[in-house]
Design an enzyme around this catalytic site. Structure first.
Site, mmCIF file in Angstrom:
data_model
loop_
_atom_site.group_PDB
_atom_site.id
_atom_site.type_symbol
_atom_site.label_atom_id
_atom_site.label_comp_id
_atom_site.label_asym_id
_atom_site.label_seq_id
_atom_site.Cartn_x
_atom_site.Cartn_y
_atom_site.Cartn_z
ATOM 1 N N LYS A 195 13.061 74.661 183.775
ATOM 2 C CA LYS A 195 12.283 75.779 184.338
ATOM 3 C C LYS A 195 10.986 76.059 183.583
ATOM 4 C CE LYS A 195 16.059 78.326 186.497
ATOM 5 N NZ LYS A 195 16.743 79.601 186.695
ATOM 6 N N ARG B 189 23.669 86.138 170.912
ATOM 7 C CA ARG B 189 24.347 85.356 169.863
ATOM 8 C C ARG B 189 23.378 84.934 168.769
ATOM 9 N NH1 ARG B 189 26.913 79.799 171.923
ATOM 10 N NH2 ARG B 189 24.712 79.448 172.389
HETATM 11 P P1 NAP Z 1 20.192 79.709 179.005
HETATM 12 O O1 NAP Z 1 18.719 79.738 179.118
HETATM 13 O O2 NAP Z 1 20.858 78.543 178.392
HETATM 14 O O3 NAP Z 1 20.623 81.017 178.164
HETATM 15 C C1 NAP Z 1 21.976 81.274 177.889
HETATM 16 C C2 NAP Z 1 22.093 82.568 177.078
HETATM 17 O O4 NAP Z 1 23.480 82.830 176.881
HETATM 18 C C3 NAP Z 1 21.472 82.466 175.686
HETATM 19 O O5 NAP Z 1 21.012 83.735 175.313
HETATM 20 C C4 NAP Z 1 22.669 82.035 174.825
HETATM 21 O O6 NAP Z 1 22.578 82.487 173.494
HETATM 22 C C5 NAP Z 1 23.801 82.784 175.488
HETATM 23 N N1 NAP Z 1 25.065 82.069 175.322
HETATM 24 C C6 NAP Z 1 25.380 80.848 175.816
HETATM 25 N N2 NAP Z 1 26.647 80.521 175.474
HETATM 26 C C7 NAP Z 1 27.132 81.558 174.738
HETATM 27 C C8 NAP Z 1 28.360 81.813 174.095
HETATM 28 N N3 NAP Z 1 29.365 80.931 174.144
HETATM 29 N N4 NAP Z 1 28.501 82.969 173.421
HETATM 30 C C9 NAP Z 1 27.493 83.874 173.360
HETATM 31 N N5 NAP Z 1 26.288 83.695 173.947
HETATM 32 C C10 NAP Z 1 26.113 82.543 174.637
HETATM 33 O O7 NAP Z 1 20.895 79.909 180.430
HETATM 34 P P2 NAP Z 1 20.357 80.769 181.677
HETATM 35 O O8 NAP Z 1 19.564 79.932 182.580
HETATM 36 O O9 NAP Z 1 19.757 82.009 181.153
HETATM 37 O O10 NAP Z 1 21.732 81.027 182.443
HETATM 38 C C11 NAP Z 1 22.660 81.984 181.984
HETATM 39 C C12 NAP Z 1 23.598 82.366 183.110
HETATM 40 O O11 NAP Z 1 22.879 82.884 184.210
HETATM 41 C C13 NAP Z 1 24.422 81.201 183.663
HETATM 42 O O12 NAP Z 1 25.764 81.601 183.689
HETATM 43 C C14 NAP Z 1 23.937 81.018 185.074
HETATM 44 O O13 NAP Z 1 24.994 80.728 185.965
HETATM 45 C C15 NAP Z 1 23.391 82.380 185.419
HETATM 46 N N6 NAP Z 1 22.291 82.273 186.389
HETATM 47 C C16 NAP Z 1 22.433 82.914 187.569
HETATM 48 C C17 NAP Z 1 21.428 82.862 188.506
HETATM 49 C C18 NAP Z 1 21.612 83.567 189.815
HETATM 50 O O14 NAP Z 1 20.802 83.368 190.720
HETATM 51 N N7 NAP Z 1 22.642 84.386 189.972
HETATM 52 C C19 NAP Z 1 20.246 82.167 188.245
HETATM 53 C C20 NAP Z 1 20.124 81.503 187.027
HETATM 54 C C21 NAP Z 1 21.153 81.564 186.109
HETATM 55 P P3 NAP Z 1 21.755 81.693 172.362
HETATM 56 O O15 NAP Z 1 20.368 82.222 172.413
HETATM 57 O O16 NAP Z 1 22.477 82.017 171.125
HETATM 58 O O17 NAP Z 1 21.832 80.229 172.722
#
Ligand code: NAP
Length: 282
Positions: free
Chosen positions: A65, A150
């Site tokens: 992205k 985290r």
């Molecule tokens: P991302 O950029 O990888 O960010 C993930 C975030 O979650 C980071 O802040 C990470 O912390 C934290 N995290 C990941 N694993 C963790 C764990 N085991 N314990 C604690 N914190 C954890 O991912 P993203 O694109 O933001 O996506 C996150 C979620 O949003 C996904 O579940 C996805 O399905 C959902 N999403 C939904 C939509 C929708 O349209 N509904 C759209 C996009 C995404 P760190 O900074 O420490 O790595």
């Protein structure tokens, strides 16, 4: 036949093809939507090849992205401010980048009649989706925003980004323990982490005793539609809203851009949501 795709890595479990192909079939649109695995190293070539290719538009998911913003000819203002694109349109030989995740979250608030004005908003997570959610939350004029993550540095970076575009709202970072007193009945808590997502469906980003009646809980996760976080909150009479609405709205906003017509007004949210919930339960 017009062609579309979701690109990223991994994309095997993306529901986007199911959603878009359902809409095409319902509205009698001659188009097809696929999954295409594209790695970070392949992205530049992929975008170059697309200029001569058949795809009219793509949705972009992890981990592309932010990177794709460097490869496009034009960015819509919100996507530029966010530094992230999840929707690309090829139009008259030019690639145009948009961010419909913000639209998706904003519409979720409207559909669920959630008013964040003068409330404490607690964001769990500081990744890509947290940034889009934060951009939408900033516009809703909350009393304060607290980011819990985290990796504290990532929360701090997100806070710095947000305070640079909005100096009027108090935005801070905290650990879960430090923020404990803020989990009041009027708090809105938004999960932007993947904790609770399939297959880790028994996990919650918050311990149960942080949740209580009156709170608004929003999960960005849409598989499963009702996460453990939301189920725990519902059991304590909190308002609980899942990520399926955001997912549907970002997709419909992409279709509006690609077809330059209000496809989003022609689709029954209820039917589409029921279809997606049915296939996620299979
Ligand atoms: P991302 O950029 O990888 O960010 C993930 C975030 O979650 C980071 O802040 C990470 O912390 C934290 N995290 C990941 N694993 C963790 C764990 N085991 N314990 C604690 N914190 C954890 O991912 P993203 O694109 O933001 O996506 C996150 C979620 O949003 C996904 O579940 C996805 O399905 C959902 N999403 C939904 C939509 C929708 O349209 N509904 C759209 C996009 C995404 P760190 O900074 O420490 O790595």
């Amino acid at each position: 036949m017009e062609q579309f795709a979701v690109i990223g890595n991994p994309v095997a479990h993306s529901l986007s093809p199911d959603l878009h192909n359902w809409v095409f079939q319902r509205l009698g649109i001659e188009a097809e939507y696929r999954r295409k695995r594209v790695t970070v190293n392949e992205l530049k070539d992929f975008v170059l090849r697309l200029r001569q290719g058949k795809l009219k538009g793509v949705n972009v998911t992890l981990p592309l992205k932010e990177l794709i913003t460097m490869e496009l000819d034009w960015l819509e203002a919100e996507a530029e401010k966010l530094g992230a694109v999840n929707c690309v349109l090829w139009q008259r030989g030019k690639s145009k980048g948009y961010n419909t995740d913000i639209i998706g979250f904003r519409k979720t608030l409207i559909e669920a009649k959630i008013n964040l004005t003068r409330r404490t908003c607690i964001l769990l997570g500081a990744g890509g989706v947290a940034r889009s959610v934060l951009a939408a939350v900033l516009r809703a004029d909350p009393a304060r925003i607290v980011i819990i993550n985290r990796t504290p540095k990532h929360a701090y970076n997100l806070m710095r980004w947000a305070t640079a575009i909005n100096t009027a709202i108090e935005i801070t970072t905290a650990t879960l323990m430090e923020a404990k007193a803020l989990f009041t009945p009027s708090a809105a808590i938004i999960n932007c982490t993947p904790i609770g997502m399939f297959p880790l469906v028994h996990a919650s980003p918050l311990p149960e005793h942080y949740l209580q009646q009156g709170q608004t809980l929003i999960d960005t996760i849409y598989t499963p539609p009702l996460t453990r976080f939301l189920a725990l909150g519902k059991a304590r009479a909190a308002q609980a809203v899942g990520g399926m609405d955001m997912f549907i709205e970002q997709a419909l906003a992409s279709l509006d851009i690609w077809f330059e017509r209000k496809i989003s007004d022609e689709v029954s949210r209820t039917e589409l949501k029921n279809y997606l919930i049915k296939i996620t339960n299979q």
